[in-house]
Design an enzyme around this catalytic site. Structure first.
Site, PDB file in Angstrom:
ATOM      1  N   LYS A  39       0.787  -1.176   0.109  1.00 54.28           N
ATOM      2  CA  LYS A  39      -0.112   0.146   0.016  1.00 54.28           C
ATOM      3  C   LYS A  39       0.777   1.057  -0.026  1.00 54.28           C
ATOM      4  O   LYS A  39       0.735   1.981  -0.798  1.00 54.28           O
ATOM      5  CB  LYS A  39      -0.882   0.116   1.102  1.00 54.28           C
ATOM      6  CG  LYS A  39      -1.532   1.290   1.683  1.00 54.28           C
ATOM      7  CD  LYS A  39      -2.413   1.296   2.645  1.00 54.28           C
ATOM      8  CE  LYS A  39      -1.689   1.659   4.073  1.00 54.28           C
ATOM      9  NZ  LYS A  39      -1.588   3.246   4.200  1.00 54.28           N
ATOM     10  N   ASN A  40       1.825   1.212   1.001  1.00 61.35           N
ATOM     11  CA  ASN A  40       2.594   2.764   1.093  1.00 61.35           C
ATOM     12  C   ASN A  40       3.477   2.739  -0.027  1.00 61.35           C
ATOM     13  O   ASN A  40       4.123   3.800  -0.066  1.00 61.35           O
ATOM     14  CB  ASN A  40       3.306   2.341   2.339  1.00 61.35           C
ATOM     15  CG  ASN A  40       1.984   2.691   3.698  1.00 61.35           C
ATOM     16  OD1 ASN A  40       1.047   2.987   3.138  1.00 61.35           O
ATOM     17  ND2 ASN A  40       2.529   2.448   4.820  1.00 61.35           N
ATOM     18  N   CYS A 134      -4.957  13.573  13.157  1.00 61.64           N
ATOM     19  CA  CYS A 134      -4.806  12.310  12.881  1.00 61.64           C
ATOM     20  C   CYS A 134      -4.787  11.532  13.911  1.00 61.64           C
ATOM     21  O   CYS A 134      -4.287  11.928  15.178  1.00 61.64           O
ATOM     22  CB  CYS A 134      -3.485  11.847  12.008  1.00 61.64           C
ATOM     23  SG  CYS A 134      -3.526  10.035  11.610  1.00 61.64           S
ATOM     24  N   ASP A 326       4.390   0.595  11.766  1.00 59.23           N
ATOM     25  CA  ASP A 326       3.403   0.062  11.674  1.00 59.23           C
ATOM     26  C   ASP A 326       3.202  -1.274  12.012  1.00 59.23           C
ATOM     27  O   ASP A 326       1.931  -2.104  11.554  1.00 59.23           O
ATOM     28  CB  ASP A 326       3.224   0.155   9.887  1.00 59.23           C
ATOM     29  CG  ASP A 326       2.890   1.843   9.535  1.00 59.23           C
ATOM     30  OD1 ASP A 326       2.512   2.453  10.376  1.00 59.23           O
ATOM     31  OD2 ASP A 326       3.301   2.074   8.304  1.00 59.23           O
ATOM     32  N   ARG A 418      -8.719  -0.294   4.841  1.00 57.99           N
ATOM     33  CA  ARG A 418      -7.704   0.709   3.829  1.00 57.99           C
ATOM     34  C   ARG A 418      -6.378   0.048   3.569  1.00 57.99           C
ATOM     35  O   ARG A 418      -5.821   0.792   2.709  1.00 57.99           O
ATOM     36  CB  ARG A 418      -7.636   1.752   5.188  1.00 57.99           C
ATOM     37  CG  ARG A 418      -8.531   2.552   5.326  1.00 57.99           C
ATOM     38  CD  ARG A 418      -8.090   3.486   6.150  1.00 57.99           C
ATOM     39  NE  ARG A 418      -7.314   4.411   5.846  1.00 57.99           N
ATOM     40  CZ  ARG A 418      -6.476   5.692   6.290  1.00 57.99           C
ATOM     41  NH1 ARG A 418      -6.911   5.934   7.441  1.00 57.99           N
ATOM     42  NH2 ARG A 418      -5.731   6.230   5.424  1.00 57.99           N
TER      43      ARG A 418
HETATM   44  C1  EPZ Z   1       4.170   7.067   6.383  1.00 60.96           C
HETATM   45  O1  EPZ Z   1       3.586   8.016   6.948  1.00 60.96           O
HETATM   46  C2  EPZ Z   1       3.389   5.840   6.347  1.00 60.96           C
HETATM   47  N1  EPZ Z   1       2.242   6.249   5.514  1.00 60.96           N
HETATM   48  C3  EPZ Z   1       2.674   5.394   7.702  1.00 60.96           C
HETATM   49  O2  EPZ Z   1       1.997   4.316   7.703  1.00 60.96           O
HETATM   50  C4  EPZ Z   1       4.013   5.093   8.603  1.00 60.96           C
HETATM   51  O3  EPZ Z   1       3.552   4.936   9.930  1.00 60.96           O
HETATM   52  C5  EPZ Z   1       4.886   6.250   8.581  1.00 60.96           C
HETATM   53  O4  EPZ Z   1       5.233   6.506   7.039  1.00 60.96           O
HETATM   54  C6  EPZ Z   1       6.196   5.711   9.558  1.00 60.96           C
HETATM   55  O5  EPZ Z   1       6.857   5.025   8.963  1.00 60.96           O
HETATM   56  C7  EPZ Z   1       2.378   5.951   4.002  1.00 60.96           C
HETATM   57  O6  EPZ Z   1       3.502   5.450   3.491  1.00 60.96           O
HETATM   58  C8  EPZ Z   1       1.210   6.195   3.257  1.00 60.96           C
HETATM   59  P1  EPZ Z   1       6.289  10.250   8.254  1.00 60.96           P
HETATM   60  P2  EPZ Z   1       4.407   9.493   6.892  1.00 60.96           P
HETATM   61  O7  EPZ Z   1       6.205  11.642   7.669  1.00 60.96           O
HETATM   62  O8  EPZ Z   1       5.014   9.546   5.572  1.00 60.96           O
HETATM   63  C9  EPZ Z   1       7.283  13.413  11.792  1.00 60.96           C
HETATM   64  C10 EPZ Z   1      -0.024   2.980   7.867  1.00 60.96           C
HETATM   65  O9  EPZ Z   1      -0.536   2.559   8.792  1.00 60.96           O
HETATM   66  N2  EPZ Z   1       7.159  14.256  10.792  1.00 60.96           N
HETATM   67  O10 EPZ Z   1       7.510   9.392   7.857  1.00 60.96           O
HETATM   68  O11 EPZ Z   1       3.183  10.494   7.029  1.00 60.96           O
HETATM   69  C11 EPZ Z   1       6.012  12.683  12.040  1.00 60.96           C
HETATM   70  O12 EPZ Z   1       5.090  13.480  13.039  1.00 60.96           O
HETATM   71  C12 EPZ Z   1       0.414   4.514   7.757  1.00 60.96           C
HETATM   72  O13 EPZ Z   1       0.141   2.474   6.616  1.00 60.96           O
HETATM   73  C13 EPZ Z   1       7.340  15.733  11.324  1.00 60.96           C
HETATM   74  O14 EPZ Z   1       7.711  16.132  12.234  1.00 60.96           O
HETATM   75  O15 EPZ Z   1       5.171   9.446   8.193  1.00 60.96           O
HETATM   76  C14 EPZ Z   1       6.495  11.252  12.657  1.00 60.96           C
HETATM   77  O16 EPZ Z   1       6.794  11.602  14.003  1.00 60.96           O
HETATM   78  C15 EPZ Z   1       0.335   5.123   9.048  1.00 60.96           C
HETATM   79  N3  EPZ Z   1       7.257  16.591  10.340  1.00 60.96           N
HETATM   80  C16 EPZ Z   1       7.502  11.081  11.908  1.00 60.96           C
HETATM   81  O17 EPZ Z   1       8.221  12.520  11.339  1.00 60.96           O
HETATM   82  C17 EPZ Z   1       6.928  16.241   8.966  1.00 60.96           C
HETATM   83  O18 EPZ Z   1       6.746  17.191   8.147  1.00 60.96           O
HETATM   84  C18 EPZ Z   1       7.639  10.167  10.692  1.00 60.96           C
HETATM   85  O19 EPZ Z   1       6.529  10.558   9.841  1.00 60.96           O
HETATM   86  C19 EPZ Z   1       6.367  14.694   8.552  1.00 60.96           C
HETATM   87  C20 EPZ Z   1       6.648  13.946   9.558  1.00 60.96           C
END
Ligand code: EPZ
Length: 440
Positions: A39-40, A134, A326, A418
């Protein structure tokens, strides 16, 4: 009520599935279970088709409601999207003038924010709704914004939308944050950089296999990205990208979920299509707990042990190649029935513990301490009605249901749809007593 056109999946009411999943625990599992496409990986690659001139054919795209949602957004953005009888998705930009991704669509799925960089780079300006809150915790997009600005973008916020203008100049940007890098932020910035006027150096990028897949896909379309798989991507901008055929990698989170389920039930199960190299941290923790895992190039197999129950081990989630957040809920389900006390620490989403309270309803002994959960394992989990809060939480609850006595009803199954393709059918096929009950 209607059925989803693209997934062909469960009944939906106003876009929300009203099903629940009932699991009767205590059965052993046996046999082979196949992993679907990631998915991701699929979601950012789908967004990347906005960059391409000409048709793109994607294989191994999972049938999931998140994929449906992304396709809906792409259609609103002027893309033709067709699902062929063999499951391939074909996409082509037919109207390249649309620049706006509306709130009604973006709010259904945070990942849709990843269209921002591609719309900007290919269409000159992007107007994309901020995704909003979220359930798994605070999820800012500041790193996305920083990276896109670093490539020359001018950003203003208007009526809840990001308005991104100016040419993609290219540049050097650093994408690390307090919790590591950002997966979708890396994807967003990379998609803009590939059509940049000048070269870009993206430092501190996410190294998740899904980013690697996106890089290889973009290169197959004519992009020039080097350093793939590492922490620094070097991108030489090109004028345009052409269509290609691409096969999405297998879903490492789905594979890890099934493997943990096999360990929990002490069952001889082979997870087919899994890439063991994507799950090293997970296999490491399972082996440390006493599980016996075999692997080959495209499978992982759990071998039953004499003792049955695993030992408690500590686990900390980290960006790749660390243990994935995840799979945290699923690992918590395992530790809830392990021998001894374990500590699970969330270093990616420190608030991602809503499932802990639901697992307590099954008799799990879990205590929160800041970004950690302390779990005292028990072999006496008992079934109960529980509520899924997000898709990985739902998977953790389904796994807990496999070992709890009596039956567990997991409500709000739309979360699981999802990210898991036909999970109840796949688990049924290897012997689980699990069914989907429609309340509609
Ligand atoms: C991806 O989300 C995945 N989603 C998530 O999977 C997954 O949990 C996550 O990566 C971490 O591995 C998809 O790929 C569609 P991040 P993403 O930006 O990219 C912080 C699932 O269940 N951060 O890597 O949105 C954030 O708060 C989903 O399939 C900032 O601070 O996650 C977190 O603590 C849920 N500023 C960390 O970084 C930003 O601008 C990692 O988040 C962006 C993120």
């Amino acid at each position: 009520m209607h059925r989803s056109l693209l997934t062909g999946g469960s009944p939906v009411l106003g876009g929300v599935s009203v099903d629940r999943i009932r699991v009767r625990g205590g059965r052993g599992l046996q046999g082979a279970i196949a992993v679907s496409g990631s998915k991701n990986s699929a979601l950012p690659i789908l967004a990347a088709t906005l960059l391409v001139d000409g048709p793109v054919r994607l294989r191994n795209v999972p049938y999931l409601s998140d994929v449906d949602n992304m396709c809906r957004i792409l259609k609103a953005l002027g893309m033709r999207v067709d699902r062929h009888a063999n499951g391939d998705l074909e996409l082509e930009a037919v109207d390249k003038t649309v620049q706006q991704a509306p709130y009604e669509l973006v709010r259904t799925m945070r990942a849709s924010f990843v269209v921002l960089g591609a719309i900007w780079a290919r269409r000159g300006q992007a107007v994309v709704s901020y995704p909003g809150g979220c359930v798994i915790g605070h999820r800012p997009v500041d790193l996305h914004i920083k990276g896109l600005t670093g490539l020359g973008g001018r950003i203003v916020t208007r009526d809840g939308y990001v308005v991104l203008t100016g040419p993609v100049q290219g540049g050097t940007v650093f994408l690390g944050g307090n919790y590591g890098s950002t997966v979708l932020g890396t994807a967003n910035v990379l998609m803009a950089a590939v059509l940049g006027r000048g070269p870009s150096i993206l430092e501190g990028v996410a190294m998740e296999p899904e980013i690697e897949d996106l890089c290889h896909f973009l290169n197959a379309c004519g992009a020039r990205i080097r350093g793939i798989g590492g922490h620094c991507l070097v991108v030489d901008g090109v004028d345009n990208l052409h269509g290609c055929e691409w096969t999405i990698i297998p879903d490492r989170i789905e594979a890890g979920t099934f493997l943990i389920g096999a360990v929990m039930t002490n069952s001889p199960v082979t997870v087919m299509g899994a890439r063991p190299e994507h799950l090293l941290a997970v296999v490491d923790r399972l082996q440390a707990a006493g599980a016996q895992i075999e692997s080959g190039p495209d499978f992982l197999r759990n071998l039953p042990t004499r003792s049955g129950r695993v030992a408690a081990v500590d686990m900390t989630t980290l960006p790749y190649p660390g243990f994935p957040t995840d799979l945290q809920a699923q690992f918590m389900a395992l530790m809830a029935q392990a021998k001894g006390v374990s500590v699970i620490t969330e270093k990616v989403y420190p608030e991602r513990f809503i499932h802990a309270a639901e697992m307590q309803r099954l008799g799990a002994r879990i205590r929160r301490e800041g970004p950690s959960a302390i779990i005292e394992g028990s072999d006496r989990l008992t079934g109960a009605p529980v509520m899924a809060s997000d898709l990985r939480a739902s998977a953790g609850l389904v796994l807990a249901g496999l070992v709890a006595s009596g039956h567990t009803d997991v409500r709000r199954v739309y979360h699981i749809d999802r990210g898991y393709e036909r999970i109840e059918q796949k688990l049924q096929d290897i012997g689980a007593d699990i069914e989907r009950i429609s309340d509609g």
